[in-house]
Design a protein around this motif. Structure first.
Motif, short mmCIF file in Angstrom:
data_model
loop_
_atom_site.label_atom_id
_atom_site.label_comp_id
_atom_site.label_asym_id
_atom_site.label_seq_id
_atom_site.Cartn_x
_atom_site.Cartn_y
_atom_site.Cartn_z
N ALA A 356 5.79 9.50 12.59
CA ALA A 356 5.67 8.18 11.97
C ALA A 356 4.21 7.89 11.65
CB ALA A 356 6.23 7.10 12.88
N LEU A 357 3.98 7.24 10.52
CA LEU A 357 2.63 6.87 10.09
C LEU A 357 2.44 5.37 10.26
CD1 LEU A 357 2.45 8.84 6.71
CD2 LEU A 357 1.70 9.61 8.97
N ARG A 358 1.30 5.00 10.81
CA ARG A 358 0.90 3.59 10.87
C ARG A 358 -0.27 3.45 9.90
NH1 ARG A 358 -3.23 -0.23 11.13
NH2 ARG A 358 -2.46 -2.10 12.15
N THR A 359 0.00 2.97 8.69
CA THR A 359 -1.04 2.91 7.67
C THR A 359 -1.70 1.54 7.64
OG1 THR A 359 0.58 2.32 5.97
CG2 THR A 359 0.11 4.65 6.25
N PRO A 360 -3.03 1.48 7.53
CA PRO A 360 -3.71 0.18 7.56
C PRO A 360 -3.42 -0.68 6.34
CG PRO A 360 -5.27 1.95 7.07
CD PRO A 360 -3.98 2.61 7.45
N THR A 361 -3.11 -0.07 5.20
CA THR A 361 -2.87 -0.90 4.01
C THR A 361 -1.57 -1.67 4.12
OG1 THR A 361 -1.84 0.94 2.82
CG2 THR A 361 -4.18 0.64 2.51
N PHE A 362 -0.61 -1.19 4.90
CA PHE A 362 0.61 -1.96 5.12
C PHE A 362 0.29 -3.26 5.86
CE2 PHE A 362 4.55 -3.20 7.18
CZ PHE A 362 5.47 -3.07 6.15
N ALA A 363 -0.63 -3.17 6.84
CA ALA A 363 -1.06 -4.38 7.55
C ALA A 363 -1.78 -5.33 6.60
CB ALA A 363 -1.97 -4.00 8.72
N ASN A 364 -2.61 -4.78 5.71
CA ASN A 364 -3.30 -5.63 4.74
C ASN A 364 -2.32 -6.42 3.89
OD1 ASN A 364 -5.67 -4.50 5.65
ND2 ASN A 364 -6.15 -3.40 3.78
N VAL A 365 -1.29 -5.74 3.39
CA VAL A 365 -0.37 -6.37 2.46
C VAL A 365 0.47 -7.45 3.14
CG1 VAL A 365 1.65 -5.94 0.99
CG2 VAL A 365 -0.33 -4.43 0.86
N GLN A 366 0.90 -7.20 4.37
CA GLN A 366 1.70 -8.24 5.04
C GLN A 366 0.85 -9.48 5.32
OE1 GLN A 366 3.24 -7.13 8.84
NE2 GLN A 366 1.25 -6.57 9.70
N THR A 367 -0.47 -9.32 5.39
CA THR A 367 -1.35 -10.46 5.61
C THR A 367 -1.38 -11.39 4.42
OG1 THR A 367 -2.74 -8.96 6.92
CG2 THR A 367 -3.67 -11.10 6.40
N LEU A 368 -1.08 -10.87 3.23
CA LEU A 368 -1.10 -11.70 2.03
C LEU A 368 -0.18 -12.91 2.15
CD1 LEU A 368 -1.08 -8.95 -0.76
CD2 LEU A 368 -2.98 -10.48 -0.19
N GLU A 369 0.95 -12.75 2.84
CA GLU A 369 1.87 -13.87 2.97
C GLU A 369 1.28 -15.01 3.79
OE1 GLU A 369 5.69 -12.59 4.32
OE2 GLU A 369 6.05 -11.33 2.55
#
Length: 396
Positions: A356-369
């Protein structure tokens, strides 16, 4: 007499579309709602910006000119990397991991190799570690320059955009000289690296670093004069922990979570002093990217000075068939946008049970909400530019 509901309401729905594709079907709007209910605005962050390929849509409710709610819709370019890992042998996995973040593919392949090496108890030769560190920092600079291309687009500076395009193209030429491939190096091996002799590409890398450093004054000048990106989409320290943010995003909010500083290799290098800007806004995040380029350029030069004196093998002797012992292993490394995690679970066979990959950009995008509500519609583009992603890294 009561007026019909909404007659004098200033509330409307806007669908911000980021990428080269358009959201035109009901499936591309939240909860199956008809696309006709939304006013669609296509955001273009410049022809060089990594967000351009693919599609991310953000459904917002806007009151007047201020966003009151936001829902991010991802998954239109799902790559399925994690499922593909499960049917590849361990030697193939770094080649596949090179593809999910195409702005820094070497970091992806090295991170995947690292978790396998950790699970197998492999000690990588010192010379390999230094070469990997050099190419990791080279990748970080290339990625950051690609995201900073938005500044040229934002201020309509065609000369700067052309300079950045030339810089990125030259980086690909260096990769071709180093690995034979322009985009995806695929030089990482379990326990080693497979590259051409350093003397063929190291001088070109030094020249490239000079050109990259020459871009920074202009990028910083644009940042300092662009008043419309200050106090935009502020991320306070509690949000850093709540959303798992790291890298330049967390540093811009005053929290340094850089995993490199705990690595023995990096502790042998001298880190330049950088003035921190902990305001947590879009300006601070983009400035943090510029700061990272300065740091990585210095680290690259120091390693280039060391390489001629390093001796030793470039690979570790491995059995013909690689089997990782049964168990679960977690490792992390500092990707361009922050901490990238790799979780490997093995049942003792020639392929992983789960990687499994934990990618930092996924965290960035969920912050947009969380950060878009309260932001003006004209500031949405700057918010996205300061919380970047690549589609492969996001839709892994």
């Amino acid at each position: 007499m009561r007026h019909p509901q909404g007659v004098f309401s200033s509330t409307r729905k806007i669908l911000f579309v980021v990428g080269s594709m358009m959201a035109s079907t009901a499936a591309e709007t939240p909860h199956g709602e008809s696309g006709g209910e939304y006013e669609v605005i296509q955001l273009d962050l410049g022809h060089l910006h990594p967000t351009r390929p693919g599609l991310v849509s953000i459904a917002t409710t806007v009151d007047g000119d201020v966003v009151t709610s936001a829902q991010v819709d991802v998954g239109h370019l799902h790559r399925g990397d994690e499922k593909l890992f499960e049917v590849r042998d361990y030697r193939q996995i770094p080649m596949l991991a090179s593809r999910h973040d195409w702005t820094a593919p070497f970091i992806g392949e090295t991170g995947a190799a690292h978790v396998i090496e950790e699970a197998m108890g492999i000690t990588v030769p010192a010379r390999v570690t230094w070469i990997r560190t050099l190419l990791t920092e080279f990748s970080r600079i290339t990625s950051h320059i690609s995201f900073l291309s938005w500044l040229g687009h934002h201020c309509d500076d065609e000369v700067l955009e052309n300079q950045i395009a030339s810089t990125v193209e030259k980086s690909r030429t260096i990769w071709q000289s180093c690995s034979g491939n322009r985009i995806h190096p695929m030089v990482t091996r379990i326990g080693g690296v497979k590259i051409r002799p350093e003397q063929e590409w190291c001088p070109d890398l030094r020249t490239w670093l000079d050109e990259t450093d020459a871009l920074l004054p202009r990028l910083r000048e644009i940042l300092d004069t662009a008043t419309d990106i200050r106090d935009v989409a502020v991320i306070d320290p509690p949000m850093v922990d709540a959303y798992g943010l790291s890298g330049p995003v967390s540093r811009a909010s005053g929290i340094d979570l850089d995993t490199r500083k705990a690595s023995p290799v990096y502790t042998e290098l001298s880190w330049p002093e950088i003035a921190r800007r902990p305001q947590g806004d879009a300006y601070s995040r983009l400035a943090a990217l510029c700061d990272d380029v300065t740091v990585s350029s210095s680290l690259c030069r120091q390693i280039l000075d060391r390489l001629p004196g390093l001796e030793g093998p470039l690979e570790t002797r491995l059995p013909t068939v690689i089997k990782v012992p049964r168990g679960r292993t977690w490792t992390a490394m500092e990707a361009p946008w922050g901490r990238a995690g790799y979780l490997l679970e093995s049942r003792g066979s020639t392929t992983p049970w789960r990687l499994a990959l934990r990618t930092p950009t996924f965290a960035n995008v969920q912050t947009l909400e969380a950060v878009l509500p309260g932001t003006r519609t004209c500031d949405v583009e700057a918010t996205i530019a300061s919380l970047g992603w690549t589609l492969g890294d996001l839709d892994k």
